[in-house]
Design a protein around this motif. Sequence first.
Motif, PDB file in Angstrom:
ATOM      1  N   ILE A   1      -9.652 -10.720   7.370  1.00 38.15           N
ATOM      2  CA  ILE A   1     -11.047 -10.568   7.764  1.00 38.15           C
ATOM      3  C   ILE A   1     -11.155  -9.867   8.824  1.00 38.15           C
ATOM      4  O   ILE A   1     -12.018  -9.029   8.902  1.00 38.15           O
ATOM      5  CB  ILE A   1     -11.669 -11.890   8.047  1.00 38.15           C
ATOM      6  N   VAL A   2     -10.062  -9.852   9.931  1.00 34.27           N
ATOM      7  CA  VAL A   2     -10.277  -8.909  11.147  1.00 34.27           C
ATOM      8  C   VAL A   2      -9.616  -7.855  11.223  1.00 34.27           C
ATOM      9  O   VAL A   2      -9.961  -6.719  11.258  1.00 34.27           O
ATOM     10  CB  VAL A   2     -10.144  -9.843  12.205  1.00 34.27           C
ATOM     11  N   ILE A   3      -8.080  -7.932  10.784  1.00 31.73           N
ATOM     12  CA  ILE A   3      -7.337  -6.994  11.082  1.00 31.73           C
ATOM     13  C   ILE A   3      -7.192  -5.789  10.200  1.00 31.73           C
ATOM     14  O   ILE A   3      -7.355  -4.525  10.196  1.00 31.73           O
ATOM     15  CB  ILE A   3      -5.818  -7.505  11.199  1.00 31.73           C
ATOM     16  N   ILE A   4      -7.158  -6.348   8.822  1.00 29.67           N
ATOM     17  CA  ILE A   4      -6.884  -5.229   7.597  1.00 29.67           C
ATOM     18  C   ILE A   4      -8.345  -4.407   7.639  1.00 29.67           C
ATOM     19  O   ILE A   4      -7.973  -3.122   7.650  1.00 29.67           O
ATOM     20  CB  ILE A   4      -6.731  -5.957   6.339  1.00 29.67           C
ATOM     21  N   PRO A   5      -9.429  -5.066   7.559  1.00 31.29           N
ATOM     22  CA  PRO A   5     -10.659  -4.033   7.611  1.00 31.29           C
ATOM     23  C   PRO A   5     -10.614  -3.212   8.690  1.00 31.29           C
ATOM     24  O   PRO A   5     -10.915  -1.759   8.426  1.00 31.29           O
ATOM     25  CB  PRO A   5     -11.880  -4.773   7.610  1.00 31.29           C
ATOM     26  N   ALA A   6     -10.357  -3.509   9.873  1.00 30.77           N
ATOM     27  CA  ALA A   6     -10.171  -2.558  10.880  1.00 30.77           C
ATOM     28  C   ALA A   6      -9.413  -1.504  10.950  1.00 30.77           C
ATOM     29  O   ALA A   6      -9.643  -0.414  11.226  1.00 30.77           O
ATOM     30  CB  ALA A   6      -9.986  -3.461  12.396  1.00 30.77           C
ATOM     31  N   VAL A   7      -8.046  -1.774  10.425  1.00 32.00           N
ATOM     32  CA  VAL A   7      -7.020  -1.000  10.493  1.00 32.00           C
ATOM     33  C   VAL A   7      -7.216  -0.041   9.306  1.00 32.00           C
ATOM     34  O   VAL A   7      -7.321   1.134   9.374  1.00 32.00           O
ATOM     35  CB  VAL A   7      -5.581  -1.503  10.074  1.00 32.00           C
ATOM     36  N   ARG A   8      -7.791  -0.515   8.278  1.00 26.17           N
ATOM     37  CA  ARG A   8      -8.169   0.372   7.003  1.00 26.17           C
ATOM     38  C   ARG A   8      -8.976   1.659   7.520  1.00 26.17           C
ATOM     39  O   ARG A   8      -8.941   2.647   7.162  1.00 26.17           O
ATOM     40  CB  ARG A   8      -8.769  -0.349   6.010  1.00 26.17           C
ATOM     41  N   MET A   9     -10.034   1.072   8.190  1.00 32.25           N
ATOM     42  CA  MET A   9     -11.184   1.809   8.596  1.00 32.25           C
ATOM     43  C   MET A   9     -10.519   3.107   9.465  1.00 32.25           C
ATOM     44  O   MET A   9     -10.971   4.133   9.314  1.00 32.25           O
ATOM     45  CB  MET A   9     -12.158   1.084   9.435  1.00 32.25           C
ATOM     46  N   ILE A  10      -9.798   2.659  10.251  1.00 32.75           N
ATOM     47  CA  ILE A  10      -9.133   3.654  11.100  1.00 32.75           C
ATOM     48  C   ILE A  10      -8.349   4.808  10.181  1.00 32.75           C
ATOM     49  O   ILE A  10      -8.310   5.896  10.523  1.00 32.75           O
ATOM     50  CB  ILE A  10      -7.999   3.055  12.227  1.00 32.75           C
ATOM     51  N   TYR A  11      -7.283   4.489   9.362  1.00 27.51           N
ATOM     52  CA  TYR A  11      -6.806   5.237   8.578  1.00 27.51           C
ATOM     53  C   TYR A  11      -7.504   5.866   7.410  1.00 27.51           C
ATOM     54  O   TYR A  11      -6.618   6.874   6.885  1.00 27.51           O
ATOM     55  CB  TYR A  11      -5.310   4.524   7.898  1.00 27.51           C
ATOM     56  N   TRP A  12      -8.582   5.616   6.992  1.00 26.16           N
ATOM     57  CA  TRP A  12      -8.907   6.272   5.652  1.00 26.16           C
ATOM     58  C   TRP A  12      -9.646   7.411   6.245  1.00 26.16           C
ATOM     59  O   TRP A  12     -10.488   7.554   7.092  1.00 26.16           O
ATOM     60  CB  TRP A  12     -10.075   5.321   4.978  1.00 26.16           C
ATOM     61  N   GLY A  13      -9.450   8.421   5.613  1.00 27.73           N
ATOM     62  CA  GLY A  13     -10.057   9.753   5.782  1.00 27.73           C
ATOM     63  C   GLY A  13     -10.078  10.835   4.448  1.00 27.73           C
ATOM     64  O   GLY A  13      -9.384  10.697   3.675  1.00 27.73           O
ATOM     65  N   TYR A  14     -11.042  11.502   4.471  1.00 27.28           N
ATOM     66  CA  TYR A  14     -11.185  12.564   3.354  1.00 27.28           C
ATOM     67  C   TYR A  14     -11.897  13.907   3.720  1.00 27.28           C
ATOM     68  O   TYR A  14     -12.162  13.839   4.988  1.00 27.28           O
ATOM     69  CB  TYR A  14     -11.978  12.047   2.326  1.00 27.28           C
TER      70      TYR A  14
END
Lengths: 161, 463
Positions: free
Chosen positions: A66-79
């Motif tokens: 709930i806390v870590i994965i969504p935050a990290v994903r957000m940082i690394y997603w890019g297009y």
Amino acid sequence: MSFGRPKEHIHPDAKKAWRIKGGIALFIELLFVVGYFILARFVDVFPMFVLFILLGLTALAGVVQIVIIPAVRMIYWGYDIREDEIDIQYGLIVFKRSLIPMTKVQHVDTEHGPILRLFSLATLSISTAGTTHKIPALRQETAQALRAKISNLALVSDEDV
Amino acid sequence: MQRQHPAAILALGVETFKNLGFAIVLGGIAGIGSFDLFRGVLIIAGIIIAVALLSLLIGLWSWAFFRYQYESDALHTISGAFLKKRRHIKSERVQTVNREAGVILRALKLTSIRIETAGGLQEAELYVRALRKEEAAAIEETLKGDVVSEDSAPDTVYQADTQRLFIAGATSGGSGFVALIGLAVIGQLIAMIPDDMMERVASWVLAGGVLIILALTISYLFSSWLISLVRYLIRYAFFTVTRENDEIHISHGLIVKRKLSLKLHRVQAVKVVEGLIRQPFSLATVEVEAAGGSAYESSQKFVLFPLLKRDQIGAHLDRILPEFNVDAEITPVPRRALTRYMIRGCGWFVLLTPLFYFVPETLFLLVLLPVFIVFSVLRFRDAGHALHDDLLISQFRYFARTRAYTFKRHIQALEWHRNILQRFRKLASLQSTVLSAPEKAAFKVKDISEEDVWALYKWYSRS
């Protein structure tokens, strides 16, 4: 980062959608713990102390999901959608970067599940003849616009297969 | 409208029997193992006859309800008993025409013809199972329209002589496969042998000791190798590649004659495969990945040259696909990737530790460790890539060393994967995807250095 990051980010609301998904996963995990509790209560073979280990693990999984994965994903997603190619990257633990020439795009779809719809988000899915690439959680209007843009660009440039 | 030659009934019957019968009979053998030998054989014979009759009936049915007709520029077919299905294939949409003739058809001077159109991925668009050879030639001629002209005679590019074929078959590495199939069949047969006979044989073998067992094993392996050699020779006998304008024709086969045609613009990638046994003799096979075509074609695999000396490949490619004849220095993966290749190839031995601890008898498995170490090192040593103008060369090994040549314009997407461990070592894995019948082929080189990945990114990027 080894090479320049694609400049576009996905919509910040994606984090909320992922948190809800993490919450649902946590709920299912809790069901298993409850199942074990009932089992341990009535069958002697299953010791009680394992229950506490399971509870601890579930709590940890909850924090991660709930806390870590969504935050990290957000940082690394890019297009990045450029004139003649699409550039997508994601992931920290398993990082992936894809480069798709416009000429190879066969079709573009938008799709939205119930959770994404809650935040009026949509996933953009880009298919070539051999591969499929997804950009999750874009604002629905953005996704529609990108779909139109990509279809147009893909139409313009028409090399041989 | 005309029907196929009645031999089509037999042809489809045999084909159905092979598909259907094999499974049923194998199942039958497995199930009957518990009966005594005589009744078992009787029941199996009964099943075989029943399946054969059913297959012939299916053949008759489809023959009776299939008719075709060809005109100057199109082919029409009607099929189906209740739902009539009509098909019209125009010559300009025809992608390939393949002919294939088994024993029955060849004895009657007949052949089958398969016509594929662009985009037909699932099944052959049109398949006439039996017709006269001249008729097939006439259909091919009409469907190809004016492409087949006399301005250039077919040019023979490759012809496998007996010696070359023999070496290719002997080194094909198919014997492992044959040995496994053999084991499965033997396992089923053992179940059928009466117990007292089994005991006698077993006591005889055990009395002979290690020597007998060794001799049996060696002769078993030798005969699997021999069978795989014969299979190879039958399949690839008379292997010939000819070029006619922008089309290559590949024909081969002793019993079943196969003739494949491939338009050169469909070629998406060329693969040079060096099998484990072939590599030490600097021998290689050249294969082609082609776009379009059907599932039938992909099951055939486009072997272009079954066996060539490494230094002859260039000269042969020059006559068909000169643009792929490029000599580029392969950039190997960096030294720091070796650890990752070792972990990938041998790491799972660590997982066996509990087994070794609790069941010490399994320690002999460690004998295999050197084999895995050797493979890991080989995979590391052979992995690499090269860029030559618009051509990407990926080299990798699982068992056979494969070198794939593909042009930028044929790569559907270029992708990099990197897990967190690769990130620490500044490595990433490269994957290029190209079209290949029926879907795609992906070439993967693991653990390329980050600088090279960046260079590849710039090479592939169009902006």
